[in-house]
Each structure stands twice: as structure tokens, then as C-alpha cells.
Design an enzyme around this catalytic site. Structure first.
Site, PDB file in Angstrom:
ATOM      1  N   GLY A 102     -51.180 -23.659  65.804  1.00  0.00           N
ATOM      2  CA  GLY A 102     -50.990 -24.930  65.128  1.00  0.00           C
ATOM      3  C   GLY A 102     -52.277 -25.435  64.502  1.00  0.00           C
ATOM      4  N   CYS A 103     -52.148 -26.477  63.700  1.00  0.00           N
ATOM      5  CA  CYS A 103     -53.300 -26.987  62.955  1.00  0.00           C
ATOM      6  C   CYS A 103     -54.310 -27.691  63.864  1.00  0.00           C
ATOM      7  CB  CYS A 103     -52.831 -27.913  61.838  1.00  0.00           C
ATOM      8  SG  CYS A 103     -51.633 -29.166  62.333  1.00  0.00           S
ATOM      9  N   PHE A 104     -53.861 -28.626  64.695  1.00  0.00           N
ATOM     10  CA  PHE A 104     -54.782 -29.289  65.628  1.00  0.00           C
ATOM     11  C   PHE A 104     -55.436 -28.284  66.586  1.00  0.00           C
ATOM     12  CE2 PHE A 104     -52.226 -33.332  64.916  1.00  0.00           C
ATOM     13  CZ  PHE A 104     -53.259 -34.029  64.308  1.00  0.00           C
TER      14      PHE A 104
END
EC number: 1.2.1.38
Length: 343
Positions: free
Chosen positions: A146-148
Site C-alpha cells: 500500500g501507499c502509506f
């Protein structure tokens, strides 16, 4: 040439895959799939892609001629559609969270839906590109981070692996642009709600929290919990993650900077900023870079790490292509050499 398919072709992740893969010398985009737009021309949905004459197609398993298929879809779609393709021998790179969390109970607690089959979870390789090796023959399903987690794990990995932090002290304060919410309509991303506004959301129950904890626990060799608070900011794209962690050994800004610089010396997409400078989201916009700024508060022996990425590139499609390159033993920067768009 590797024949590639893209599922979820009408979303932001797919847009970036199409944009980036156009310049990849070893790839041809054979099919773009969208169940809601079958037979529609791509340019009707994305007018900025007038030069691409392809139409959306329906995904099929039988007679599918792709070597690799990217899934830029919600997790329920990935869980249903990916296993038959993997069974057929097609490489799949999944940008959803469907296969990231290995513990089914934890997945169901955070995602509020039934987890994928345990066999599928076991076979999926969670691949932060900077330290994951992939075997073209043995690896069939890659779970793209994921991005985070990407922004956070790239910053924390060196410190955790070197065992220089108090594992009970990790605080992650992260900001994201609205493209992270996808193209679906919701009240909180309406212009009048979002403009000139800043809000925290999903405090304590964001889907990326267990993903971050799972990977940090693997690095540390013990259970790790974090405090993670995401915020929505009125910009289109970008993530800025400010991470606070107590150091268990005495470090200065200079010595920690030296450690981080050495750790990522051979990783072209991680740029450690000079001492005294800290990155902004605009400085990585449209690129596959992760920029990290470093400061040590020597009074409290607290490291402050500022990590920025473009959530749609390094946080999604760019890293997916980086994983493709690793899978096929291409130069890791192939198709990803774009400089950030500035200003």
C-alpha cells in the site's frame, strides 16, 4: 515482448500503469479490462489518452494470452478473479490489499470482509521492491504494498533491521492527497468539503496499520505495534509521512544520515536528502522516487523521518512495474526513469 493486461482499467491506478508502461521497452499493453465499460474506447473515459486507440474488454481466464496481469481493483474483485489466473500460470501483480495481510482474522477485522483463502495468502509475495527478490518460475502472485506502508517502511526499515530503535515508540503521522480514495464519489472528497480543509480519518482502524505492523514485525523478529494517524489534505496526489521513533543507541543526525545513506546507496529510487533539508510531495510528483529527510533530536534521542512519495506511482503503479522488472530480471529502473513533474 511481454504481453500485459490491466484489470480495473477505469481507475487511477490503471491510468498510471498505462502512462508508465507506454515507455517500457519490454512490454506491450495487450488488454485493458473493465467490467463496467466493455467495448468502450479508452479515450472516452480518459480524454487525455486520445492517442491510445484501445477499447476496454471483459476479463476472461480461458484463452487469456497475457504473460502478466496487473490488478488495480478493489480487494473483493482481486480475491475472486486472481486465483484462476494464477492457476493458469499467469503472473499477477495485485495493487489491492487482498493478499497483503497473512492473518485472516486481522484482515477481516480491518477490511470488514471475508479474507482470501489461506493457501492464496501463503503463495502471495508481499514485495517492497527495494529488498525483495522474485523468482520468475516460482513467483506467480505478487502483492504490491500500500501507499502509506511504502512511504513508512522505506524510512523505518534500516533502523529496525539495525536494531537501534525502541519498538514500542513508533508514531506515524501521515498526510495523503485525495486520489488515494480512488474515483468513487463520497462526501468527504467533494470540493466544498475538502477545499481549505484538513482532517484525520480512520484513526486506529486504517487498513494500512496492520500491514505496516506485519512487515515491521518480520524485520524485527518480534511483534511490533505502531500509532498510525492518516490525514486527508486538499491536493490531488502525494503522501508525506512524518515518523517519530525513540533510538535505543546514541545517534546524531550525522550518524543516522550516514547509516541511511549507506543502506540505500544502491537503490536508485530512494533518495536520502542532505542534512538540514526535508522533502515535499511536489518534489516526487509523477515519479517513482521516495525521498527521505532525517533529523535526530539529541535531547530526547528521537529520530524524526520525513518520507514522501507519489501515492499513485511509488505507492502503487510505479512500484508494481518495479516488481515486474525484478520478476523478469530487467534493470530495475526500466520504464521508470521519469523525473518528477515540477512545479
Amino acid at each position: 515482448m511481454i504481453k500485459v493486461g490491466i484489470v480495473g482499467g477505469s481507475g487511477y491506478g490503471a491510468i498510471e500503469l498505462i502512462r508508465l508502461l507506454q515507455t517500457h521497452p519490454h512490454v506491450t499493453i495487450a488488454h485493458i479490462y473493465s467490467h463496467s465499460k466493455v467495448d468502450e474506447p479508452l479515450k472516452l473515459t480518459f480524454p487525455h489518452l486520445q492517442h491510445i486507440m484501445q477499447h476496454f474488454e471483459a476479463l476472461t481466464v480461458d484463452n487469456n494470452d497475457c504473460d502478466v496481469i496487473f490488478f488495480a481493483t478493489p480487494a473483493p474483485v482481486s480475491k475472486t478473479c486472481i486465483p484462476p489466473l494464477v492457476e493458469k500460470g499467469i503472473h499477477v501483480i495485485d495493487l489491492s490489499g487482498a493478499f497483503r495481510i497473512k492473518n485472516r482474522e486481522i484482515y477481516e477485522a480491518y477490511y470488514k470482509e471475508t479474507a482470501a483463502a489461506q493457501d492464496d495468502l501463503n503463495h502471495a509475495i508481499y514485495s517492497i521492491s527495494e529488498w525483495q527478490s522474485l523468482d520468475n518460475n516460482g513467483t506467480k502472485l505478487i502483492s504490491n504494498p500500500g501507499c502509506f506502508p511504502t512511504a513508512t517502511l522505506l524510512a523505518l526499515h534500516p533502523l529496525i533491521s539495525e536494531k537501534i530503535v525502541d519498538l514500542s515508540s513508533i508514531i506515524i503521522d501521515a498526510k495523503t492527497g485525495v486520489s488515494g480514495a480512488g474515483r468513487s464519489l463520497s462526501q468527504r472528497v467533494h470540493f466544498s468539503e475538502m477545499n481549505e480543509n484538513l482532517s484525520a480519518y480512520a484513526i486506529g482502524n486504517h487498513k494500512h496499520k496492520p500491514e505496516i505492523e506485519q512487515y515491521l514485525s518480520i524485520i524485527a523478529g518480534q511483534d511490533v505495534s505502531v500509532i498510525f494517524t492518516p490525514h486527508l489534505v486538499p491536493m490531488a496526489r502525494g503522501i508525506l509521512s512524518t515518523i517519530y521513533v525513540k533510538l535505543s543507541s546514541e545517534y546524531t543526525t550525522e550518524s543516522l544520515h550516514k547509516l541511511m545513506t549507506s543502506y540505500y546507496a544502491n537503490q536508485p529510487f530512494v533518495r536520502i536528502r542532505d542534512i538540514g533539508t526535508f522533502p515535499t510531495t511536489k518534489e516526487v510528483l509523477g515519479s517513482n522516487y521516495c525521498d527521505i529527510g532525517i533529523y535526530v533530536d539529541e535531547t530526547t534521542q528521537t529520530a524524526i523521518l520525513v518520507s514522501v512519495i507519489d501515492n499513485l506511482v511509488k505507492g502503487a503503479s510505479g512500484q508494481a512495474i518495479q516488481n515486474l522488472n525484478i520478476l523478469y530480471d530487467f534493470e530495475v529502473t526500466t520504464g521508470l526513469k521519469q523525473s518528477p513533474v515540477y512545479p
